[in-house]
Design a protein around this motif. Sequence first.
Motif, PDB file in Angstrom:
ATOM      1  N   LEU A  57       0.835  -1.196   0.000  1.00  0.00           N
ATOM      2  CA  LEU A  57       0.000   0.000   0.000  1.00  0.00           C
ATOM      3  C   LEU A  57       0.874   1.253   0.000  1.00  0.00           C
ATOM      4  CD1 LEU A  57      -2.840   1.082   0.073  1.00  0.00           C
ATOM      5  CD2 LEU A  57      -2.786   0.985   2.557  1.00  0.00           C
ATOM      6  N   THR A  62       3.273  -4.152  -5.556  1.00  0.00           N
ATOM      7  CA  THR A  62       2.912  -5.362  -4.835  1.00  0.00           C
ATOM      8  C   THR A  62       3.990  -6.424  -4.907  1.00  0.00           C
ATOM      9  OG1 THR A  62       1.918  -6.310  -6.793  1.00  0.00           O
ATOM     10  CG2 THR A  62       0.499  -5.004  -5.378  1.00  0.00           C
ATOM     11  N   ASN A  64       4.026  -8.495  -7.118  1.00  0.00           N
ATOM     12  CA  ASN A  64       3.286  -9.651  -7.643  1.00  0.00           C
ATOM     13  C   ASN A  64       3.138  -9.504  -9.153  1.00  0.00           C
ATOM     14  OD1 ASN A  64       0.940  -9.927  -4.861  1.00  0.00           O
ATOM     15  ND2 ASN A  64       2.907 -10.924  -5.215  1.00  0.00           N
ATOM     16  N   ASN A 110     -10.718 -12.106 -14.796  1.00  0.00           N
ATOM     17  CA  ASN A 110      -9.535 -12.338 -13.978  1.00  0.00           C
ATOM     18  C   ASN A 110      -8.570 -11.167 -14.026  1.00  0.00           C
ATOM     19  OD1 ASN A 110      -9.876 -14.890 -12.764  1.00  0.00           O
ATOM     20  ND2 ASN A 110      -9.547 -15.880 -14.734  1.00  0.00           N
ATOM     21  N   GLU A 112      -9.197  -8.038 -14.750  1.00  0.00           N
ATOM     22  CA  GLU A 112      -9.707  -6.849 -14.078  1.00  0.00           C
ATOM     23  C   GLU A 112      -9.645  -7.001 -12.569  1.00  0.00           C
ATOM     24  OE1 GLU A 112     -13.476  -5.733 -15.690  1.00  0.00           O
ATOM     25  OE2 GLU A 112     -12.465  -4.778 -17.391  1.00  0.00           O
ATOM     26  N   MET A 113      -9.934  -8.191 -12.125  1.00  0.00           N
ATOM     27  CA  MET A 113      -9.825  -8.511 -10.706  1.00  0.00           C
ATOM     28  C   MET A 113      -8.418  -8.176 -10.196  1.00  0.00           C
ATOM     29  SD  MET A 113     -11.532 -10.013  -8.272  1.00  0.00           S
ATOM     30  CE  MET A 113     -10.883  -9.932  -6.599  1.00  0.00           C
ATOM     31  N   LEU A 114      -7.439  -8.721 -10.886  1.00  0.00           N
ATOM     32  CA  LEU A 114      -6.063  -8.554 -10.432  1.00  0.00           C
ATOM     33  C   LEU A 114      -5.562  -7.126 -10.602  1.00  0.00           C
ATOM     34  CD1 LEU A 114      -4.341 -11.801 -11.723  1.00  0.00           C
ATOM     35  CD2 LEU A 114      -5.124 -11.258  -9.429  1.00  0.00           C
ATOM     36  N   ALA A 115      -6.132  -6.447 -11.581  1.00  0.00           N
ATOM     37  CA  ALA A 115      -5.613  -5.116 -11.894  1.00  0.00           C
ATOM     38  C   ALA A 115      -5.927  -4.095 -10.813  1.00  0.00           C
ATOM     39  CB  ALA A 115      -6.176  -4.650 -13.232  1.00  0.00           C
ATOM     40  N   ASN A 116      -6.873  -4.396  -9.950  1.00  0.00           N
ATOM     41  CA  ASN A 116      -7.217  -3.446  -8.896  1.00  0.00           C
ATOM     42  C   ASN A 116      -6.234  -3.472  -7.736  1.00  0.00           C
ATOM     43  OD1 ASN A 116      -9.556  -2.547 -10.222  1.00  0.00           O
ATOM     44  ND2 ASN A 116     -10.629  -4.360  -9.532  1.00  0.00           N
ATOM     45  N   GLY A 117      -4.993  -3.465  -8.071  1.00  0.00           N
ATOM     46  CA  GLY A 117      -3.992  -3.343  -7.026  1.00  0.00           C
ATOM     47  C   GLY A 117      -3.242  -4.603  -6.679  1.00  0.00           C
ATOM     48  N   SER A 118      -3.744  -5.765  -7.135  1.00  0.00           N
ATOM     49  CA  SER A 118      -3.125  -7.012  -6.702  1.00  0.00           C
ATOM     50  C   SER A 118      -1.794  -7.305  -7.370  1.00  0.00           C
ATOM     51  CB  SER A 118      -4.069  -8.186  -6.941  1.00  0.00           C
ATOM     52  OG  SER A 118      -5.255  -8.020  -6.199  1.00  0.00           O
ATOM     53  N   GLU A 141      -7.272  -1.196 -22.076  1.00  0.00           N
ATOM     54  CA  GLU A 141      -7.593  -0.424 -20.873  1.00  0.00           C
ATOM     55  C   GLU A 141      -6.522  -0.565 -19.803  1.00  0.00           C
ATOM     56  OE1 GLU A 141     -11.500  -1.232 -19.445  1.00  0.00           O
ATOM     57  OE2 GLU A 141     -12.424  -0.336 -21.225  1.00  0.00           O
ATOM     58  N   ASP A 144      -3.596   1.348 -20.682  1.00  0.00           N
ATOM     59  CA  ASP A 144      -3.955   2.740 -20.503  1.00  0.00           C
ATOM     60  C   ASP A 144      -3.829   3.178 -19.049  1.00  0.00           C
ATOM     61  OD1 ASP A 144      -4.705   4.317 -22.693  1.00  0.00           O
ATOM     62  OD2 ASP A 144      -6.509   4.907 -21.588  1.00  0.00           O
ATOM     63  N   GLN A 145      -4.112   2.260 -18.164  1.00  0.00           N
ATOM     64  CA  GLN A 145      -3.989   2.568 -16.733  1.00  0.00           C
ATOM     65  C   GLN A 145      -2.547   2.520 -16.275  1.00  0.00           C
ATOM     66  OE1 GLN A 145      -6.483  -0.112 -14.490  1.00  0.00           O
ATOM     67  NE2 GLN A 145      -8.250   0.429 -15.751  1.00  0.00           N
ATOM     68  N   GLY A 146      -1.667   2.191 -17.206  1.00  0.00           N
ATOM     69  CA  GLY A 146      -0.257   2.170 -16.836  1.00  0.00           C
ATOM     70  C   GLY A 146       0.214   0.826 -16.312  1.00  0.00           C
TER      71      GLY A 146
ATOM     72  N   MET B   1      -3.207   8.002 -20.973  1.00  0.00           N
ATOM     73  CA  MET B   1      -3.084   7.245 -19.714  1.00  0.00           C
ATOM     74  C   MET B   1      -3.954   7.831 -18.615  1.00  0.00           C
ATOM     75  SD  MET B   1       0.028   5.769 -17.643  1.00  0.00           S
ATOM     76  CE  MET B   1       0.433   6.221 -15.940  1.00  0.00           C
ATOM     77  N   LYS B   2      -4.836   7.001 -18.114  1.00  0.00           N
ATOM     78  CA  LYS B   2      -5.695   7.483 -17.024  1.00  0.00           C
ATOM     79  C   LYS B   2      -5.565   6.517 -15.859  1.00  0.00           C
ATOM     80  CE  LYS B   2      -9.596   5.133 -19.103  1.00  0.00           C
ATOM     81  NZ  LYS B   2     -11.031   4.972 -19.192  1.00  0.00           N
ATOM     82  N   ASN B  52      -7.670  -3.401  -4.032  1.00  0.00           N
ATOM     83  CA  ASN B  52      -7.585  -4.656  -3.277  1.00  0.00           C
ATOM     84  C   ASN B  52      -6.623  -4.589  -2.103  1.00  0.00           C
ATOM     85  OD1 ASN B  52      -9.364  -5.982  -4.952  1.00  0.00           O
ATOM     86  ND2 ASN B  52      -7.746  -6.662  -6.344  1.00  0.00           N
ATOM     87  N   ILE B  53      -5.535  -3.912  -2.305  1.00  0.00           N
ATOM     88  CA  ILE B  53      -4.520  -3.866  -1.252  1.00  0.00           C
ATOM     89  C   ILE B  53      -5.058  -3.136  -0.028  1.00  0.00           C
ATOM     90  CG2 ILE B  53      -2.246  -3.017  -0.662  1.00  0.00           C
ATOM     91  CD1 ILE B  53      -2.118  -5.277  -2.562  1.00  0.00           C
TER      92      ILE B  53
END
Lengths: 340, 340
Positions: A57, A62, A64, A110, A112-118, A141, A144-146, B1-2, B52-53
């Motif tokens: 955090l 991560t 990962n 899967n 998108e799940m992982l992309a939220n910070g995991s 996408e 795009d989010q880097g 990039m967003k 998630n984190i």
Amino acid sequence: MKPKITLKDIARELDVSISTVSKALKNSKEISKDTKDRIKAFAKFYNYRPNNIALSLKNKKTKNIGVVIPDIVHHFFTTVFRGIEKYANQMGYNVIVCISDESFDKEVINMEMLANGSIDGFILSLSAETQRRNDFTHLKELLDQGIPIVLFDRVTNEIECDKVILNDAEIAYEAVNHFVNTGCSKIALITTENYFNVSESRRNGYTEALRSNDIEIDQNLILTLPHEIDNTGLMTKFFQENKIDAVLCVNEIFAIQCMSVVQYLGFNVPNDISIIGFTDGILSRYSSPKLSTIAQHGEKMGELAAKLLINRMESVEVIEEPFKTEIIDATLIKRGSSIN
Amino acid sequence: MKPKITLKDIARELDVSISTVSKALKNSKEISKDTKDRIKAFAKFYNYRPNNIALSLKNKKTKNIGVVIPDIVHHFFTTVFRGIEKYANQMGYNVIVCISDESFDKEVINMEMLANGSIDGFILSLSAETQRRNDFTHLKELLDQGIPIVLFDRVTNEIECDKVILNDAEIAYEAVNHFVNTGCSKIALITTENYFNVSESRRNGYTEALRSNDIEIDQNLILTLPHEIDNTGLMTKFFQENKIDAVLCVNEIFAIQCMSVVQYLGFNVPNDISIIGFTDGILSRYSSPKLSTIAQHGEKMGELAAKLLINRMESVEVIEEPFKTEIIDATLIKRGSSIN
DNA sequence: TATTAACACGAAACCGTTTTCGTAACATTT
DNA sequence: AAATGTTACGAAAACGGTTTCGTGTTAATA
């Protein structure tokens, strides 16, 4: 039961502040030797280890890597995975695996799940359905989010990112050439539908090789089969209806089934019919005769993919390096199923 | 990039507090319909997803499972893994894989790494070295810290936790019995060294079956080999020096090598020599004759392991449920390499 | 009209770290 | 003696969420 100890616990116990503990454990010179020694001893005794989640955090990293593959009970993908895991581990990364099961939806969900910070980045081989639909918005996408992505084996030109692929066309060319050089001329191809980039490349290599050897391309000698289920019936028909003296198969299962069919029909391998298959897996090594195969060097591919990804993730993001496509040179392994 | 949007961003943009945003998105009735609608619309538009984190840190749950297996390029382990991944995914868990590569140190290091917050529980099959050393302090410590572990296949009695195993002894017994019932009496066993619990059980089943059929146990008919490398030489010698009419092999590689050796020596399978191997993998299905095998139902085993783990992790920790050992019933699949 | 309840929201604590900045106590320099 | 520097530490913010509790405003009740 003794639950994990935190900085706060140490601080409370030793009557110092959390910051002092943190600094002491990182050997900061802000802290006196005395205090450091006390804190370190205490931490060691209670086996203190910083909490990875809190670190993630804080650092927004991560450590990962997300690996998304179509299948896991599959020789090639497991070898690639082994390469990834090995290199990632060396570099202090852990690997989260998701199996897309050749399904577009699973791949999307899967990821998108992982992309939220995991995870910090992805290594991916496209699912069959994704290739068929030609829809890559989920990848776009994420990029795009880097979030960096490395594609391997089943890739697409629609996406700009690092890639690792096999020189499929060339090695197919080489295999067919080998057939020609050993006296074959009725050379068949057993392949899957063309939405796979790899099938397409292999087919191209096959036709190119025939062309350059002035052998006419006979569409009847190209058998297109559904993916890796039992096609014995179709194959039998194929060999009964066509005069064939060599076969290139785009995967190991096809090759082994092919050999079995051909032998059942009374042909001798390799004297009547030569066979070469893609994927140097376990089947090829224990068949009789042993299958000549094209080794894809999956482990190397996995390592390379991991290296590309980790490089990109850890590079100071000042100068954006251009995307690379690394090409792994496959090797034609000549064994008993072809004339050598 | 967003880059990803956070609660804070939404709050700032919509001029409300972070708490309001959080509550609105969770449909709390504390928030007026108007505000909720505004916030939800905004969040949807910017594709907000909670980090998630941050959630892990707050909830002290990562929704990650650590899977530690000795090898991944291995049919049985991949099928188990597929079962784990499938069930875990259904239940909203992700799977982090570490390969111990049969090494004690790697097993320990990987598990300690993951235990610092990265995962909520482990599913593990012991490495060869761990079984040989009989050292399980790392597991004990993790259990002590309150991290649940499920052991599968390669387990130990030294550790109290949930386990999933095969009825190895029974199925070996059944296989040997099948040999006897089809007229065999010189029944050999090809196995690995005994520090594997599974080898031991299989050997016990073998001897038990012989005993109950009043067949004398001949130690010369038990061949102990190093783990899954090419043992053709030793096997050839084995079959030249002993009169044998049936063989039980503790893994698929041994079985296929065995068949190849036996056939090379001029014996007919199954008429001269019957063969049954453990693991119903790809090799068994594509050999000729097809191998009779013992199906271990890896996928089911994996699912069950995941189910045990998730149950334990999610159970309200009021009443500590006693540890369970689930036994998977193997199936003897009779194919061409044995008389049926 | 005064009291209470319901509503709608915000402040703040918390999860476990790291890190910047502030500062008390003491030492050194002019 | 006053100014400055050093040492050794603590307070607090930050990462991105959830949740408890407090409170101002309005509506309902006595």
